[in-house]
Design a protein around this motif. Structure first.
Motif, PDB file in Angstrom:
ATOM      1  N   LYS A 112       0.879  -1.154  -0.051  1.00 37.26           N
ATOM      2  CA  LYS A 112       0.228  -0.275  -0.477  1.00 37.26           C
ATOM      3  C   LYS A 112       1.521   1.251  -0.092  1.00 37.26           C
ATOM      4  CE  LYS A 112      -4.055   2.136   2.170  1.00 37.26           C
ATOM      5  NZ  LYS A 112      -4.672   2.195   3.182  1.00 37.26           N
ATOM      6  N   ARG A 113       2.311   0.778   0.492  1.00 34.51           N
ATOM      7  CA  ARG A 113       2.848   2.624   0.869  1.00 34.51           C
ATOM      8  C   ARG A 113       3.395   2.475  -0.880  1.00 34.51           C
ATOM      9  NH1 ARG A 113       4.689  -0.617   5.540  1.00 34.51           N
ATOM     10  NH2 ARG A 113       3.813   0.607   7.590  1.00 34.51           N
ATOM     11  N   ILE A 114       3.489   1.550  -1.419  1.00 37.67           N
ATOM     12  CA  ILE A 114       4.286   1.920  -2.638  1.00 37.67           C
ATOM     13  C   ILE A 114       3.473   2.349  -3.376  1.00 37.67           C
ATOM     14  CG2 ILE A 114       5.446   0.853  -4.595  1.00 37.67           C
ATOM     15  CD1 ILE A 114       6.520  -1.463  -2.627  1.00 37.67           C
ATOM     16  N   ASN A 115       2.011   2.087  -3.328  1.00 34.55           N
ATOM     17  CA  ASN A 115       1.317   2.735  -4.781  1.00 34.55           C
ATOM     18  C   ASN A 115       0.323   3.508  -4.304  1.00 34.55           C
ATOM     19  OD1 ASN A 115       0.703  -0.438  -5.911  1.00 34.55           O
ATOM     20  ND2 ASN A 115      -0.638  -1.165  -4.236  1.00 34.55           N
ATOM     21  N   ASN A 116       0.575   4.066  -3.069  1.00 41.59           N
ATOM     22  CA  ASN A 116       0.491   4.895  -2.152  1.00 41.59           C
ATOM     23  C   ASN A 116       1.301   6.499  -3.286  1.00 41.59           C
ATOM     24  OD1 ASN A 116      -1.950   4.842  -1.067  1.00 41.59           O
ATOM     25  ND2 ASN A 116      -1.087   4.629   0.763  1.00 41.59           N
ATOM     26  N   HIS A 117       2.546   6.024  -3.180  1.00 39.24           N
ATOM     27  CA  HIS A 117       3.754   6.784  -2.947  1.00 39.24           C
ATOM     28  C   HIS A 117       3.453   6.854  -4.787  1.00 39.24           C
ATOM     29  CE1 HIS A 117       7.986   8.325  -4.002  1.00 39.24           C
ATOM     30  NE2 HIS A 117       8.012   7.601  -4.932  1.00 39.24           N
ATOM     31  N   ILE A 118       3.212   6.057  -5.578  1.00 40.39           N
ATOM     32  CA  ILE A 118       2.808   5.907  -6.440  1.00 40.39           C
ATOM     33  C   ILE A 118       1.764   7.019  -7.378  1.00 40.39           C
ATOM     34  CG2 ILE A 118       2.391   5.008  -9.099  1.00 40.39           C
ATOM     35  CD1 ILE A 118       4.367   2.701  -7.748  1.00 40.39           C
ATOM     36  N   GLU A 119       0.733   7.005  -6.979  1.00 38.95           N
ATOM     37  CA  GLU A 119      -0.224   7.753  -6.575  1.00 38.95           C
ATOM     38  C   GLU A 119      -0.029   9.051  -6.523  1.00 38.95           C
ATOM     39  OE1 GLU A 119      -3.476   7.280  -7.691  1.00 38.95           O
ATOM     40  OE2 GLU A 119      -2.974   5.102  -8.658  1.00 38.95           O
ATOM     41  N   GLN A 120       0.726   9.056  -5.273  1.00 40.83           N
ATOM     42  CA  GLN A 120       1.104  10.893  -4.772  1.00 40.83           C
ATOM     43  C   GLN A 120       1.693  11.741  -5.656  1.00 40.83           C
ATOM     44  OE1 GLN A 120       1.261  10.364  -0.779  1.00 40.83           O
ATOM     45  NE2 GLN A 120      -0.917   9.508  -0.435  1.00 40.83           N
ATOM     46  N   THR A 121       2.944  10.680  -6.057  1.00 40.35           N
ATOM     47  CA  THR A 121       3.899  11.254  -6.516  1.00 40.35           C
ATOM     48  C   THR A 121       4.215  11.487  -8.424  1.00 40.35           C
ATOM     49  OG1 THR A 121       5.472   9.882  -6.180  1.00 40.35           O
ATOM     50  CG2 THR A 121       5.041  11.496  -4.681  1.00 40.35           C
ATOM     51  N   GLY A 122       3.659  10.513  -8.561  1.00 41.94           N
ATOM     52  CA  GLY A 122       3.196  10.070 -10.468  1.00 41.94           C
ATOM     53  C   GLY A 122       4.723   9.288 -10.390  1.00 41.94           C
ATOM     54  N   ASN A 123       5.489   8.985  -9.574  1.00 41.81           N
ATOM     55  CA  ASN A 123       6.731   8.266 -10.231  1.00 41.81           C
ATOM     56  C   ASN A 123       6.794   7.207  -8.971  1.00 41.81           C
ATOM     57  OD1 ASN A 123       7.667  10.903 -10.533  1.00 41.81           O
ATOM     58  ND2 ASN A 123       7.844  12.186  -8.827  1.00 41.81           N
ATOM     59  N   TYR A 124       7.121   6.589 -10.202  1.00 35.00           N
ATOM     60  CA  TYR A 124       7.874   4.880 -10.449  1.00 35.00           C
ATOM     61  C   TYR A 124       9.399   4.627  -9.488  1.00 35.00           C
ATOM     62  CZ  TYR A 124       3.951   3.942 -12.363  1.00 35.00           C
ATOM     63  OH  TYR A 124       2.424   3.291 -13.291  1.00 35.00           O
ATOM     64  N   PRO A 125       9.509   4.082  -8.709  1.00 38.36           N
ATOM     65  CA  PRO A 125      10.711   3.624  -7.672  1.00 38.36           C
ATOM     66  C   PRO A 125      11.380   2.609  -8.853  1.00 38.36           C
ATOM     67  CG  PRO A 125       8.899   2.233  -6.940  1.00 38.36           C
ATOM     68  CD  PRO A 125       8.435   3.708  -7.215  1.00 38.36           C
ATOM     69  N   LEU A 126      12.618   2.939  -9.132  1.00 43.02           N
ATOM     70  CA  LEU A 126      13.707   2.732  -9.771  1.00 43.02           C
ATOM     71  C   LEU A 126      14.473   2.002  -9.673  1.00 43.02           C
ATOM     72  CD1 LEU A 126      14.392   5.445 -12.290  1.00 43.02           C
ATOM     73  CD2 LEU A 126      12.472   4.510 -12.283  1.00 43.02           C
ATOM     74  N   THR A 127      14.886   1.781  -7.995  1.00 43.13           N
ATOM     75  CA  THR A 127      15.433   0.595  -7.351  1.00 43.13           C
ATOM     76  C   THR A 127      14.771  -0.782  -6.383  1.00 43.13           C
ATOM     77  OG1 THR A 127      16.618   1.305  -5.432  1.00 43.13           O
ATOM     78  CG2 THR A 127      17.680   1.861  -7.634  1.00 43.13           C
ATOM     79  N   ILE A 128      15.801  -1.006  -5.948  1.00 44.13           N
ATOM     80  CA  ILE A 128      15.128  -2.269  -4.621  1.00 44.13           C
ATOM     81  C   ILE A 128      15.490  -1.407  -3.589  1.00 44.13           C
ATOM     82  CG2 ILE A 128      15.380  -4.186  -3.367  1.00 44.13           C
ATOM     83  CD1 ILE A 128      14.120  -5.248  -5.736  1.00 44.13           C
ATOM     84  N   ASN A 129      16.552  -0.566  -3.493  1.00 40.58           N
ATOM     85  CA  ASN A 129      16.299   0.027  -2.274  1.00 40.58           C
ATOM     86  C   ASN A 129      15.622   0.980  -2.090  1.00 40.58           C
ATOM     87  OD1 ASN A 129      19.107  -1.605  -1.780  1.00 40.58           O
ATOM     88  ND2 ASN A 129      20.289  -0.410  -2.707  1.00 40.58           N
TER      89      ASN A 129
END
Length: 351
Positions: A231-248
Motif C-alpha cells: 500500500k505504501r508503494i502504491n500510495n507513493h506512485i499515486e501521490q507523486t506520479g513517480n515509480y521507484p526504480l531500484t530495490i533500495n
C-alpha cells in the motif's frame, strides 16, 4: 472487423445484452461499465479478451476472459457490490488473498481494491444493487460481507456451480432463458420483462444466500505487514506520479527490508518487485502512446517513466506486449474502441 463504441445512448427500458472483444488490455478495461478500473498487463505476449454481459436495472451478470496475467485496480460504482468467482484451475487473488473454487470474491462500492488474475483466465461475476441484496440476506449479513474480501460456501465440494449455471444460462442465446431475454426487445412484452427480471434477481439472491463470511487470515501479522508494504508503494506512485526504480528505493518507501519486500511481492502478486514495477512503468508508457492527443516523441515518454536506455526499453516493451512502441502508436486509433460482436437488446448502462 469494425471497431465501434460500446456505450448505449438510447432511453429504452430493456436490458443490455452484448458481447465485446478487446485486443489491448486498456481496451478491456474500457468495456466494464459498472465500475472504475485500470488494468496493467504482466504476462508477456499479445493480449486478447472479451466481455459477455447482461445488464439489468439492479443486476449485472458477466463473463470476462483475459489471455494474459493482469493486475487490476478497481472501484465499484455507488450503491452496488462486486462479486467475482471462477472455476479455473489457476486461482485469482483479491487484495492479496487467494480465492478458492468454493469462495466468492466480494468488494463494496466506493472502495478501491486490487485483483490479480492469471493468464488464459475466465472470471464470472455479478454487480448487484445493495438494496436488492439486503432484501435477500439482511442488513447485518450485508455489513459482514462488506467488511471482508471473501465469502464461502459451507459445502466446499459444491464450488460455485449454481452461480456459474445462472450466468451461463442467462448469457447463452440457445438456452430457454437466453432466448426469452432476446424477446424483451418487443415493447409488447412488458409482463414477460418484469417476470424474467424478477426471476433472475431472485435466483441470484437464492444462490448468494448459500454463502457466508470466511475466516479472516488477513488479520494475521504477516498478512498485514505485506498489505501495508504494498500500500505504501502504491500510495507513493499515486501521490507523486513517480515509480521507484531500484530495490533500495522500494524498501525505503515500503519501510521493510529487501528480503521482506521480495517475500511481499512473491506472496501477494506472484512476481519479483523489480519486474512488477518495470511492467507497471511499461503499461504507463503504453497508455501514453494510446493517447492520441499525446504528441511527445517515444524516447521522451520512455524517459519520463525512467527508461534511460532506448534499446533496453524497446526490448522489454516488445517482450511484454508483443509489439514495438511504434506499432502501438500506429494502432492507437484501433485500440480506442472495443469490437462489439453482438448487441442483442439495448438500454442505458447499469449504474
Amino acid at each position: 472487423m469494425n471497431l465501434v463504441q460500446s456505450r448505449d445512448e438510447d432511453n429504452s427500458c430493456a436490458p443490455v445484452r452484448c458481447k465485446q472483444y478487446s485486443f489491448d488490455v486498456n481496451q478491456q478495461a474500457q468495456t466494464l461499465t459498472a465500475w472504475e478500473q485500470r488494468y496493467n498487463q504482466h504476462g508477456s505476449g499479445q493480449f486478447n479478451g472479451y466481455l459477455d454481459e447482461l445488464r439489468l436495472p439492479k443486476l449485472h451478470l458477466f463473463e470476462e476472459y483475459t489471455s494474459q496475467t493482469i493486475h487490476q485496480e478497481c472501484c465499484v460504482n455507488p450503491d452496488a457490490l462486486w462479486i467475482g468467482f471462477s472455476l479455473d484451475t489457476q486461482r485469482p487473488k483479491v487484495n492479496g488473498r487467494t480465492a478458492e473454487k468454493h469462495q466468492l470474491m466480494i468488494r463494496p462500492a466506493h472502495e478501491h481494491f486490487e485483483l490479480t488474475t492469471p493468464e488464459d483466465f475466465n472470471i464470472l461475476g455479478i454487480v448487484i444493487d445493495r438494496e436488492l441484496l439486503t432484501t435477500g440476506i439482511g442488513f447485518e449479513e450485508l455489513e459482514r460481507w462488506e467488511s471482508t474480501c471473501l465469502i464461502e460456501n459451507s459445502h466446499a465440494e459444491h464450488s460455485c456451480w449454481a452461480l456459474v449455471d445462472l450466468i451461463k444460462q442467462s448469457l447463452n442465446c440457445n438456452s430457454i432463458l437466453g432466448r426469452k431475454l432476446l424477446e424483451l426487445a418487443d415493447p409488447n412484452q412488458i409482463e414477460l420483462h418484469s417476470r424474467l427480471v424478477n426471476l433472475i434477481e431472485q435466483s441470484a439472491i437464492a444462490r448468494l444466500g448459500m454463502y457466508q463470511v470466511a475466516g479472516t487470515p488477513e488479520h494475521s501479522r504477516g498478512f498485514s505487514t505485506r498489505r501495508q508494504a504494498l500500500k505504501r508503494i502504491n500510495n507513493h506512485i499515486e501521490q507523486t506520479g513517480n515509480y521507484p526504480l531500484t530495490i533500495n528505493e522500494m524498501c525505503s518507501i515500503a519501510c521493510v527490508s529487501q528480503r521482506t519486500l521480495q517475500y511481499c511481492f512473491e506472496q501477494e502478486l506472484g512476481i519479483n518487485p523489480n519486474t512488477f514495477v518495470r511492467d507497471c512503468r511499461l503499461n504507463a508508457v503504453r497508455r501514453e502512446l494510446l493517447n492520441m492527443s499525446e504528441q511527445s516523441a517515444i524516447c521522451d515518454i520512455a524517459l519520463r517513466y525512467g527508461f534511460y536506455h532506448l534499446g533496453t526499453f524497446n526490448h522489454y516493451y516488445k517482450l511484454l506486449f508483443a509489439e514495438t512502441p511504434s506499432q502501438t502508436r500506429d494502432r492507437a486509433s484501433k485500440y480506442q474502441n472495443v469490437s462489439v460482436v453482438k448487441r442483442f437488446v439495448r438500454r442505458n448502462g447499469f449504474k
